[in-house]
Design a protein around this motif. Structure first.
Motif, PDB file in Angstrom:
ATOM      1  N   ILE A 151       0.981  -0.668   0.007  1.00 45.33           N
ATOM      2  CA  ILE A 151       0.319   0.032  -0.109  1.00 45.33           C
ATOM      3  C   ILE A 151       0.854   0.923  -0.021  1.00 45.33           C
ATOM      4  O   ILE A 151       1.655   1.295   0.936  1.00 45.33           O
ATOM      5  CB  ILE A 151      -0.916   0.381   1.590  1.00 45.33           C
ATOM      6  CG1 ILE A 151      -1.689   1.212   1.418  1.00 45.33           C
ATOM      7  CG2 ILE A 151      -0.064   0.104   2.876  1.00 45.33           C
ATOM      8  CD1 ILE A 151      -3.087   1.683   2.170  1.00 45.33           C
ATOM      9  N   PRO A 152       0.947   2.166  -1.018  1.00 43.05           N
ATOM     10  CA  PRO A 152       1.264   3.588  -0.976  1.00 43.05           C
ATOM     11  C   PRO A 152       1.478   4.338  -0.251  1.00 43.05           C
ATOM     12  O   PRO A 152       0.097   4.019   0.625  1.00 43.05           O
ATOM     13  CB  PRO A 152       1.365   4.143  -1.860  1.00 43.05           C
ATOM     14  CG  PRO A 152      -0.118   3.390  -3.030  1.00 43.05           C
ATOM     15  CD  PRO A 152      -0.379   2.609  -2.169  1.00 43.05           C
ATOM     16  N   ASP A 153       2.648   4.255   0.715  1.00 44.40           N
ATOM     17  CA  ASP A 153       2.260   6.159   1.545  1.00 44.40           C
ATOM     18  C   ASP A 153       1.902   7.085   1.795  1.00 44.40           C
ATOM     19  O   ASP A 153       0.767   7.445   2.256  1.00 44.40           O
ATOM     20  CB  ASP A 153       3.330   6.537   1.933  1.00 44.40           C
ATOM     21  CG  ASP A 153       4.271   5.581   2.584  1.00 44.40           C
ATOM     22  OD1 ASP A 153       5.622   5.898   2.308  1.00 44.40           O
ATOM     23  OD2 ASP A 153       4.001   4.766   3.009  1.00 44.40           O
ATOM     24  N   LEU A 181     -11.041   3.676   2.853  1.00 40.32           N
ATOM     25  CA  LEU A 181      -9.739   3.889   2.009  1.00 40.32           C
ATOM     26  C   LEU A 181      -9.333   4.557   1.614  1.00 40.32           C
ATOM     27  O   LEU A 181     -10.358   5.250   0.627  1.00 40.32           O
ATOM     28  CB  LEU A 181      -9.240   2.913   1.312  1.00 40.32           C
ATOM     29  CG  LEU A 181      -7.876   2.791  -0.397  1.00 40.32           C
ATOM     30  CD1 LEU A 181      -7.255   2.704   0.871  1.00 40.32           C
ATOM     31  CD2 LEU A 181      -8.593   1.854  -1.131  1.00 40.32           C
ATOM     32  N   ASN A 182      -8.494   6.013   1.821  1.00 38.36           N
ATOM     33  CA  ASN A 182      -8.750   6.911   1.618  1.00 38.36           C
ATOM     34  C   ASN A 182      -7.258   7.474   0.941  1.00 38.36           C
ATOM     35  O   ASN A 182      -5.968   6.698   1.567  1.00 38.36           O
ATOM     36  CB  ASN A 182      -8.170   8.207   2.882  1.00 38.36           C
ATOM     37  CG  ASN A 182      -9.226   8.135   4.294  1.00 38.36           C
ATOM     38  OD1 ASN A 182     -10.328   8.801   3.389  1.00 38.36           O
ATOM     39  ND2 ASN A 182      -9.230   7.246   5.189  1.00 38.36           N
ATOM     40  N   MET A 183      -7.204   7.771  -0.455  1.00 39.16           N
ATOM     41  CA  MET A 183      -6.346   8.127  -1.268  1.00 39.16           C
ATOM     42  C   MET A 183      -5.941   9.084  -1.633  1.00 39.16           C
ATOM     43  O   MET A 183      -7.099   9.934  -1.682  1.00 39.16           O
ATOM     44  CB  MET A 183      -6.421   7.244  -2.257  1.00 39.16           C
ATOM     45  CG  MET A 183      -7.037   5.557  -1.885  1.00 39.16           C
ATOM     46  SD  MET A 183      -8.043   5.222  -3.738  1.00 39.16           S
ATOM     47  CE  MET A 183      -7.363   4.810  -4.744  1.00 39.16           C
ATOM     48  N   SER A 184      -4.908   9.558  -1.730  1.00 38.88           N
ATOM     49  CA  SER A 184      -4.652  11.219  -1.921  1.00 38.88           C
ATOM     50  C   SER A 184      -3.625  11.241  -2.706  1.00 38.88           C
ATOM     51  O   SER A 184      -2.812  10.253  -3.293  1.00 38.88           O
ATOM     52  CB  SER A 184      -4.451  11.954  -0.203  1.00 38.88           C
ATOM     53  OG  SER A 184      -2.651  11.247   0.098  1.00 38.88           O
ATOM     54  N   LEU A 211      -2.237   8.318 -12.142  1.00 35.27           N
ATOM     55  CA  LEU A 211      -3.073   8.051 -13.116  1.00 35.27           C
ATOM     56  C   LEU A 211      -2.871   6.136 -12.664  1.00 35.27           C
ATOM     57  O   LEU A 211      -3.652   5.544 -12.907  1.00 35.27           O
ATOM     58  CB  LEU A 211      -2.522   8.303 -14.648  1.00 35.27           C
ATOM     59  CG  LEU A 211      -2.370   9.509 -15.253  1.00 35.27           C
ATOM     60  CD1 LEU A 211      -1.783   9.904 -16.231  1.00 35.27           C
ATOM     61  CD2 LEU A 211      -4.078  10.203 -15.056  1.00 35.27           C
ATOM     62  N   GLY A 212      -1.785   5.618 -12.699  1.00 34.99           N
ATOM     63  CA  GLY A 212      -1.405   4.368 -11.714  1.00 34.99           C
ATOM     64  C   GLY A 212      -2.243   4.111 -11.150  1.00 34.99           C
ATOM     65  O   GLY A 212      -1.940   2.663 -10.741  1.00 34.99           O
ATOM     66  N   ASP A 213      -3.170   5.112 -10.087  1.00 34.39           N
ATOM     67  CA  ASP A 213      -4.023   4.510  -8.756  1.00 34.39           C
ATOM     68  C   ASP A 213      -5.814   3.848  -9.665  1.00 34.39           C
ATOM     69  O   ASP A 213      -6.399   3.651  -8.844  1.00 34.39           O
ATOM     70  CB  ASP A 213      -4.499   5.135  -8.055  1.00 34.39           C
ATOM     71  CG  ASP A 213      -3.032   5.908  -7.076  1.00 34.39           C
ATOM     72  OD1 ASP A 213      -3.383   6.834  -7.017  1.00 34.39           O
ATOM     73  OD2 ASP A 213      -1.745   4.696  -7.548  1.00 34.39           O
ATOM     74  N   SER A 214      -5.464   4.169 -10.856  1.00 37.11           N
ATOM     75  CA  SER A 214      -6.318   3.688 -12.139  1.00 37.11           C
ATOM     76  C   SER A 214      -6.780   2.561 -12.060  1.00 37.11           C
ATOM     77  O   SER A 214      -6.107   1.873 -12.517  1.00 37.11           O
ATOM     78  CB  SER A 214      -6.904   4.205 -12.913  1.00 37.11           C
ATOM     79  OG  SER A 214      -6.678   5.437 -12.851  1.00 37.11           O
TER      80      SER A 214
END
Lengths: 113, 118
Positions: B60-62, B76-79, B83-86
């Motif tokens: 999981i990315p920081d 799940l919070n994504m900040s 583009l690669g998070d798609s």
């Protein structure tokens, strides 16, 4: 680190014939799952295999587990077009590893008339 | 029977925006798992929670964080989205109590949230 390998990665099937997908894993397993996934859709649970020698069947699909060989197979009998999908195996490493699943790379199945 | 609920089902965000994905586990399930599936890839484990505490962490990315709340739902919070998070983001739930049933520990997947980052 657990490695899960499926083969083949792609399977072109003829209707009416039989095929097998293989799932090998590198360490002991608590539980092994087989899933079906249609493009862009969720994971549909097909089988959960718990113990050595387990065999489960549903319609044209049959799954088996050999924990000593660390191998599971998904056998398709008399393939039909609506079995076209991607099939994943996934290994549960057990409670000590938090029961997380490690998936194989998937087998994309295309059944042709 | 009740299943795992995820919301939203589809989400479109721009680069550098934030996103919050929600997961409502099957009633009486105490463990939640998050998986990410990129296009043409197999699902990858991100993070899991048991009884509101983080139990395991994968790739999981920081930039991502997650938590499980008192009602057992998880977010799940994504900040700083890239583009690669798609991807398709799946939540799964299970009951850890092996004393109750042989099905304890068996994971049940939700329908997924499709995140598109433009």
């Amino acid at each position: 680190e657990l490695k899960v390998e499926q083969n083949p990665l792609f399977l072109s099937m003829q209707e009416g014939k039989n095929y097998t997908i293989y799932c090998n894993y590198s360490t002991t397993s608590d539980r092994l799952y087989w899933y079906r996934q249609d493009p862009g859709k969720s994971l549909e649970s097909l089988f959960v295999l718990l113990s050595n020698g387990a065999v489960k069947q549903e319609g044209r699909l049959m799954a088996s587990l050999d924990t000593k060989a660390r191998l599971s197979t998904l056998h398709i009998t008399a393939a039909v077009h609506d079995l076209s999908a991607t099939y994943f195996c996934a290994v549960d490493e057990g409670r000590a590893a938090g029961n997380k699943l490690t998936f194989g790379g998937g087998t994309r199945v295309l059944v042709k008339p | 029977a009740a299943g795992v609920i995820q919301s939203p089902r589809h989400l479109i965000k721009e680069k550098r925006e934030t996103a919050t994905l929600k997961c409502y586990p099957i009633p009486r399930h105490d463990t939640v798992y998050w998986y990410q599936q990129g296009p043409g890839q197999d699902p990858q484990f991100l993070i899991s929670f048991y009884e509101k505490m983080q139990s395991d962490k994968g790739s999981i990315p920081d930039r991502f964080s997650a938590q499980q709340f008192s009602d057992y739902h998880s977010e799940l919070n994504m900040s700083s989205l890239e583009l690669g998070d798609s991807a398709l983001y799946f939540c799964a739930s299970s009951s850890a109590d092996r004393g109750r049933s042989y099905r304890a520990g068996e994971q049940y997947f939700g329908p997924g949230t499709r995140l598109t980052v433009t």
